[in-house]
Write a protein that holds these residues in place. Structure first.
Motif, PDB file in Angstrom:
ATOM      1  N   ASP A   1      60.963  30.749  99.938  1.00  0.00           N
ATOM      2  CA  ASP A   1      59.794  32.338  99.215  1.00  0.00           C
ATOM      3  C   ASP A   1      59.946  32.928  97.984  1.00  0.00           C
ATOM      4  N   VAL A   2      61.373  33.105  97.614  1.00  0.00           N
ATOM      5  CA  VAL A   2      62.095  33.473  96.571  1.00  0.00           C
ATOM      6  C   VAL A   2      61.897  32.310  94.837  1.00  0.00           C
ATOM      7  N   TYR A   3      62.411  31.292  95.858  1.00  0.00           N
ATOM      8  CA  TYR A   3      62.715  29.788  94.769  1.00  0.00           C
ATOM      9  C   TYR A   3      60.970  30.273  94.610  1.00  0.00           C
ATOM     10  N   ARG A   4      59.760  29.640  95.235  1.00  0.00           N
ATOM     11  CA  ARG A   4      58.499  29.330  95.209  1.00  0.00           C
ATOM     12  C   ARG A   4      57.824  30.533  93.949  1.00  0.00           C
ATOM     13  N   PHE A   5      58.277  32.156  94.221  1.00  0.00           N
ATOM     14  CA  PHE A   5      57.993  32.762  93.181  1.00  0.00           C
ATOM     15  C   PHE A   5      57.808  32.715  91.969  1.00  0.00           C
ATOM     16  N   LEU A   6      59.932  32.458  92.404  1.00  0.00           N
ATOM     17  CA  LEU A   6      60.347  32.468  90.472  1.00  0.00           C
ATOM     18  C   LEU A   6      59.953  31.340  90.512  1.00  0.00           C
ATOM     19  N   ASP A   7      59.649  29.886  90.755  1.00  0.00           N
ATOM     20  CA  ASP A   7      59.137  28.993  89.925  1.00  0.00           C
ATOM     21  C   ASP A   7      58.014  29.050  89.461  1.00  0.00           C
ATOM     22  N   ASN A   8      56.666  29.911  90.167  1.00  0.00           N
ATOM     23  CA  ASN A   8      55.685  30.929  89.771  1.00  0.00           C
ATOM     24  C   ASN A   8      55.676  31.722  88.647  1.00  0.00           C
ATOM     25  N   PHE A   9      56.725  31.887  88.779  1.00  0.00           N
ATOM     26  CA  PHE A   9      56.573  33.414  87.646  1.00  0.00           C
ATOM     27  C   PHE A   9      56.299  32.675  86.147  1.00  0.00           C
ATOM     28  N   TYR A  10      54.969  33.198  85.592  1.00  0.00           N
ATOM     29  CA  TYR A  10      54.623  33.318  84.071  1.00  0.00           C
ATOM     30  C   TYR A  10      53.979  34.138  83.646  1.00  0.00           C
ATOM     31  N   TRP A  11      54.184  34.483  82.356  1.00  0.00           N
ATOM     32  CA  TRP A  11      52.774  35.629  82.239  1.00  0.00           C
ATOM     33  C   TRP A  11      53.619  35.920  80.715  1.00  0.00           C
ATOM     34  N   GLU A  12      52.241  36.135  79.631  1.00  0.00           N
ATOM     35  CA  GLU A  12      52.380  36.081  78.558  1.00  0.00           C
ATOM     36  C   GLU A  12      53.172  37.043  77.596  1.00  0.00           C
ATOM     37  N   PRO A  13      53.688  36.688  75.884  1.00  0.00           N
ATOM     38  CA  PRO A  13      54.410  37.303  75.224  1.00  0.00           C
ATOM     39  C   PRO A  13      53.381  38.912  75.650  1.00  0.00           C
TER      40      PRO A  13
ATOM     41  N   ASP B   1      62.957  40.849 109.736  1.00  0.00           N
ATOM     42  CA  ASP B   1      63.889  39.744 109.930  1.00  0.00           C
ATOM     43  C   ASP B   1      64.790  39.588 108.102  1.00  0.00           C
ATOM     44  N   LYS B   2      63.922  40.432 107.237  1.00  0.00           N
ATOM     45  CA  LYS B   2      64.790  40.320 105.566  1.00  0.00           C
ATOM     46  C   LYS B   2      65.302  41.302 105.209  1.00  0.00           C
ATOM     47  N   GLU B   3      65.246  42.787 106.759  1.00  0.00           N
ATOM     48  CA  GLU B   3      65.934  43.316 106.139  1.00  0.00           C
ATOM     49  C   GLU B   3      67.147  43.748 105.236  1.00  0.00           C
ATOM     50  N   GLU B   4      68.282  42.646 106.193  1.00  0.00           N
ATOM     51  CA  GLU B   4      69.444  42.822 105.289  1.00  0.00           C
ATOM     52  C   GLU B   4      70.038  42.071 104.314  1.00  0.00           C
ATOM     53  N   ASP B   5      68.570  40.894 103.759  1.00  0.00           N
ATOM     54  CA  ASP B   5      68.782  39.845 102.980  1.00  0.00           C
ATOM     55  C   ASP B   5      68.061  41.249 101.734  1.00  0.00           C
ATOM     56  N   THR B   6      68.920  39.901 100.614  1.00  0.00           N
ATOM     57  CA  THR B   6      68.785  40.973  98.973  1.00  0.00           C
ATOM     58  C   THR B   6      69.290  40.323  98.581  1.00  0.00           C
ATOM     59  N   VAL B   7      67.910  39.804  97.691  1.00  0.00           N
ATOM     60  CA  VAL B   7      67.728  38.773  95.761  1.00  0.00           C
ATOM     61  C   VAL B   7      68.960  39.868  95.001  1.00  0.00           C
ATOM     62  N   LYS B   8      69.546  38.943  94.420  1.00  0.00           N
ATOM     63  CA  LYS B   8      70.094  39.819  93.444  1.00  0.00           C
ATOM     64  C   LYS B   8      69.267  38.588  91.607  1.00  0.00           C
ATOM     65  N   LEU B   9      69.541  39.782  90.625  1.00  0.00           N
ATOM     66  CA  LEU B   9      69.262  38.682  89.707  1.00  0.00           C
ATOM     67  C   LEU B   9      69.897  39.315  88.684  1.00  0.00           C
TER      68      LEU B   9
ATOM     69  N   ASN C   1      70.786  25.668  95.535  1.00  0.00           N
ATOM     70  CA  ASN C   1      70.903  26.218  97.125  1.00  0.00           C
ATOM     71  C   ASN C   1      69.858  27.463  97.518  1.00  0.00           C
ATOM     72  N   LEU C   2      68.976  28.102  96.083  1.00  0.00           N
ATOM     73  CA  LEU C   2      68.227  28.965  96.090  1.00  0.00           C
ATOM     74  C   LEU C   2      66.865  28.756  96.912  1.00  0.00           C
ATOM     75  N   GLN C   3      66.333  27.844  96.623  1.00  0.00           N
ATOM     76  CA  GLN C   3      65.567  27.253  97.574  1.00  0.00           C
ATOM     77  C   GLN C   3      65.595  27.163  99.360  1.00  0.00           C
ATOM     78  N   GLU C   4      67.107  26.867  99.400  1.00  0.00           N
ATOM     79  CA  GLU C   4      67.054  26.226 100.967  1.00  0.00           C
ATOM     80  C   GLU C   4      67.628  27.847 101.330  1.00  0.00           C
ATOM     81  N   ASP C   5      68.306  28.488 100.988  1.00  0.00           N
ATOM     82  CA  ASP C   5      67.894  29.120 100.736  1.00  0.00           C
ATOM     83  C   ASP C   5      67.398  30.346 101.062  1.00  0.00           C
ATOM     84  N   LYS C   6      66.386  30.919 100.349  1.00  0.00           N
ATOM     85  CA  LYS C   6      65.439  32.074 100.007  1.00  0.00           C
ATOM     86  C   LYS C   6      63.831  30.488  99.130  1.00  0.00           C
TER      87      LYS C   6
END
Length: 281
Positions: free
Chosen positions: A232-244, A21-29, A225-230
């Protein structure tokens, strides 16, 4: 942001399996075309597509347009906000219409950089050697935070003999490469992480007036409203963290091994599955 220690998760686990059901959805960065932000944005794109199944579009723009597109809701998010000082003005202007998810990378620095063979160590010494530098500081895209800070440096250190040359990250590094090959003096706008510090022996000039500030961190910003709309994407972006070192590895593969941004991102993800698992826990 809270990275929780977790056991390894399979990319096709129940929580992360792509759904029809996500085939029509697009994440825009959206991002600016700095080597650092190219690396992080392509890694985020690849992770979303692999683990969540969204088609993901990425759009390179100017720094001003990057912030405006998030604030207006035209784009879902970005992982390229240099805080607390470099993008401070943009954040203050748009913070009522965006959500700050916090740092995705810490330990970033910025300033003026020269090759190690240039025998000066401080911005204060530039005035005396303006002729050796042809009166030029080689910069990047106009409107970027580091260019605004460098304009303040020109004023704060009375560097009237210097012109700040605009261009892009790519043109700046090409100019730097040519100067180093000819053993010429050159001063450029610099920031870390960046692959140029791994490729060449460079040093930051001391900034006694602290105009560039101390350590920066790179933050993730998303639209309202990203948290309401997507969620799972919101949770990932909130968790995204890496080292230099992670970001520098991706950049190095592109520069030294000739990988495309897509190839470098995919390689990093395949070699760092445990870290990616944490992002989606």
């Amino acid at each position: 942001m809270n990275l929780i220690a977790c056991s390894a998760m399979s990319s096709n686990s129940e929580n992360n399996e792509p759904k029809d059901d996500k085939e029509e959805d697009t994440v825009k960065l959206v991002y600016v075309e700095w080597a650092s932000e190219i690396a992080s944005t392509y890694v985020v794109k690849a992770a979303i597509e692999e683990r969540l199944g969204y088609e993901t579009e990425i759009l390179p723009v100017s720094t001003i347009a990057m912030w405006e597109s998030i604030a207006t809701g035209d784009q879902d998010g970005m992982v390229a906000a240099w805080m607390p000082s470099l993008h401070e003005n943009y954040y203050n202007e748009h913070k009522e219409h965006i959500e700050n998810l916090g740092p995705n990378l810490e330990g970033a620095v910025m300033g003026l950089a020269v090759p190690d063979y240039v025998p000066i160590d401080s911005i204060e010494e530039l005035e005396e050697y303006a002729n050796e530098f042809d009166g030029k500081i080689i910069g990047i895209d106009p409107g970027s935070g580091i260019m605004e800070k460098t304009e303040d440096v020109l004023s704060g250190y009375n560097l009237d003999q210097f012109n700040l040359i605009t261009g892009s990250d790519s043109t700046m590094t090409k100019t730097l490469k040519n100067a180093i090959n000819d053993n010429r003096w050159i001063v450029v706008t610099g920031w870390t992480p960046h692959w140029k510090f791994a490729k060449w022996d460079l040093k930051y000039l001391q900034d006694p007036k602290n105009i560039y500030g101390s350590e920066e961190y790179i933050s993730t910003m998303v639209r309202d409203n990203l948290q309401e709309d997507k969620p799972d994407v919101y949770r990932f972006l909130d968790n995204f963290y890496w080292e230099p070192s992670d970001m520098e590895q991706v950049m190095y593969w592109q520069e030294e091994d000739g990988l495309t941004p897509e190839e470098a991102a995919q390689r990093w993800i395949q070699e760092n599955q445990d870290t990616v698992d944490q992002w989606f826990n």
